[in-house]
Design a protein around this motif. Structure first.
Motif, mmCIF file in Angstrom:
data_model
loop_
_atom_site.group_PDB
_atom_site.id
_atom_site.type_symbol
_atom_site.label_atom_id
_atom_site.label_comp_id
_atom_site.label_asym_id
_atom_site.label_seq_id
_atom_site.Cartn_x
_atom_site.Cartn_y
_atom_site.Cartn_z
ATOM 1 N N ASP A 157 0.444 -1.185 0.230
ATOM 2 C CA ASP A 157 -0.131 0.293 -0.389
ATOM 3 C C ASP A 157 0.952 1.434 -0.259
ATOM 4 N N GLY A 158 0.723 2.387 -0.455
ATOM 5 C CA GLY A 158 1.475 3.240 -0.245
ATOM 6 C C GLY A 158 1.898 3.513 -1.343
ATOM 7 N N SER A 159 3.663 3.917 -1.321
ATOM 8 C CA SER A 159 4.524 4.276 -2.704
ATOM 9 C C SER A 159 5.929 4.622 -1.802
ATOM 10 N N PHE A 160 7.079 3.726 -2.636
ATOM 11 C CA PHE A 160 8.193 4.930 -2.006
ATOM 12 C C PHE A 160 8.906 4.965 -3.706
ATOM 13 N N THR A 161 10.055 6.203 -3.613
ATOM 14 C CA THR A 161 10.895 6.315 -3.555
ATOM 15 C C THR A 161 12.538 5.902 -3.838
ATOM 16 N N ASP A 162 13.469 5.475 -4.975
ATOM 17 C CA ASP A 162 14.750 5.517 -4.020
ATOM 18 C C ASP A 162 15.488 5.972 -5.252
ATOM 19 N N GLU A 163 16.733 5.405 -5.464
ATOM 20 C CA GLU A 163 17.603 5.616 -6.446
ATOM 21 C C GLU A 163 17.349 5.630 -7.591
ATOM 22 N N VAL A 164 16.252 4.230 -7.593
ATOM 23 C CA VAL A 164 16.701 3.388 -8.744
ATOM 24 C C VAL A 164 14.954 3.251 -9.691
ATOM 25 N N SER A 165 14.289 4.012 -9.005
ATOM 26 C CA SER A 165 12.201 3.650 -9.410
ATOM 27 C C SER A 165 12.094 4.195 -8.222
ATOM 28 N N THR A 166 10.529 4.560 -8.278
ATOM 29 C CA THR A 166 9.762 4.449 -7.610
ATOM 30 C C THR A 166 8.507 3.166 -8.000
ATOM 31 N N PHE A 167 8.317 2.624 -6.691
ATOM 32 C CA PHE A 167 7.427 1.752 -6.248
ATOM 33 C C PHE A 167 6.220 1.311 -5.939
ATOM 34 N N GLY A 168 5.407 1.099 -6.615
ATOM 35 C CA GLY A 168 3.530 1.607 -6.016
ATOM 36 C C GLY A 168 3.286 0.035 -5.584
ATOM 37 N N PRO A 169 2.230 -0.212 -5.230
ATOM 38 C CA PRO A 169 1.219 -1.418 -5.020
ATOM 39 C C PRO A 169 1.539 -2.229 -6.205
ATOM 40 N N GLY A 170 2.645 -3.387 -5.313
ATOM 41 C CA GLY A 170 2.650 -4.878 -6.164
ATOM 42 C C GLY A 170 3.904 -5.370 -6.916
ATOM 43 N N ASP A 171 4.387 -3.238 -6.766
ATOM 44 C CA ASP A 171 6.127 -4.213 -7.375
ATOM 45 C C ASP A 171 6.870 -4.142 -6.098
#
Ligand SMILES: [Zn+2]
Length: 217
Positions: A157-171
């Protein structure tokens, strides 16, 4: 729309049944959310089944390769017939088989880590990995760290971003010793993840290294 998937190696290991329970829990929870990876799993299962048949029949080799090619090509176009129905946020938040593991552990019990972050260790029969649910408050970072082993993170749930990409639900993000990152939850919504690790994270700051001894991160 899921953008980041399981690796082929992981799907092949799932099909062969050789993935340890901790990784399998992460992978299977992603499969529940992702029809593309389910189709991939079915393709690997068909190939595995084909090799077993071959062993028995010991067919002509050329014929065998043609048959395998046909099956791979076919399975690429074969979408999973089971399409998931729209889920409530609560159901989305704990897909199976994760929900069963959490129930077995007595339900969802967050342990607060400070600054609004929380975790719950999810017990599995696998002693080589640690599986945890992580809640990162909206807009907050997880302190910079690298990895001694492998870390699989699945966003629920929600999402996060790091140096690689943005990751959302299911990622899924699969990180190893080559990646140092500072995941940050997107503003406006807490990020809830399932994280599987086979070694403690390597935090850059001394403060975090002391803290992690306390919380066994
Ligand atoms: Zn996938």
């Amino acid at each position: 729309m899921i953008q980041h998937h399981l690796t082929d190696e992981m799907i092949a290991a799932m099909a062969a049944g050789t993935l340890e329970a901790g990784w399998a829990l992460g992978a299977t929870t992603h499969l529940t959310m992702c029809s593309a990876c389910r189709a991939g799993l079915h393709a690997f299962e068909r190939i595995g089944g084909y090799f077993l048949e071959c062993e028995v029949a010991n067919d002509n080799l050329d014929e065998g390769w043609r048959e395998m090619e046909r099956r791979i090509t076919e399975s690429q176009w074969e979408e999973d017939p089971v399409t998931s129905s729209p889920r409530s946020e609560a159901e989305m938040f704990l897909p199976e088989p994760l929900a069963t593991y959490v129930d077995r552990a007595g339900g969802l019990k967050w342990r607060f880590l400070g600054r609004g972050a929380a975790q719950m260790i999810v017990p599995t029969e696998d002693e080589t990995t640690t599986v945890r649910l992580l809640k990162i408050p909206a807009g907050q970072p997880v302190p910079e760290h690298s990895h001694r082993g492998t870390e699989l993170t699945l966003v629920l749930d929600g999402s996060f971003t790091d140096e690689v990409s943005t990751f959302g639900p299911g990622d899924v993000e699969i990180a190893d010793g080559t990646l140092t990152h500072t995941p940050r939850a997107t503003e406006g919504k807490d990020c809830i993840c399932l994280a599987v690790t086979d070694a403690p994270l390597k935090f850059s700051s001394l403060h975090m290294r002391l803290f992690q001894r306390l919380f066994k991160i």
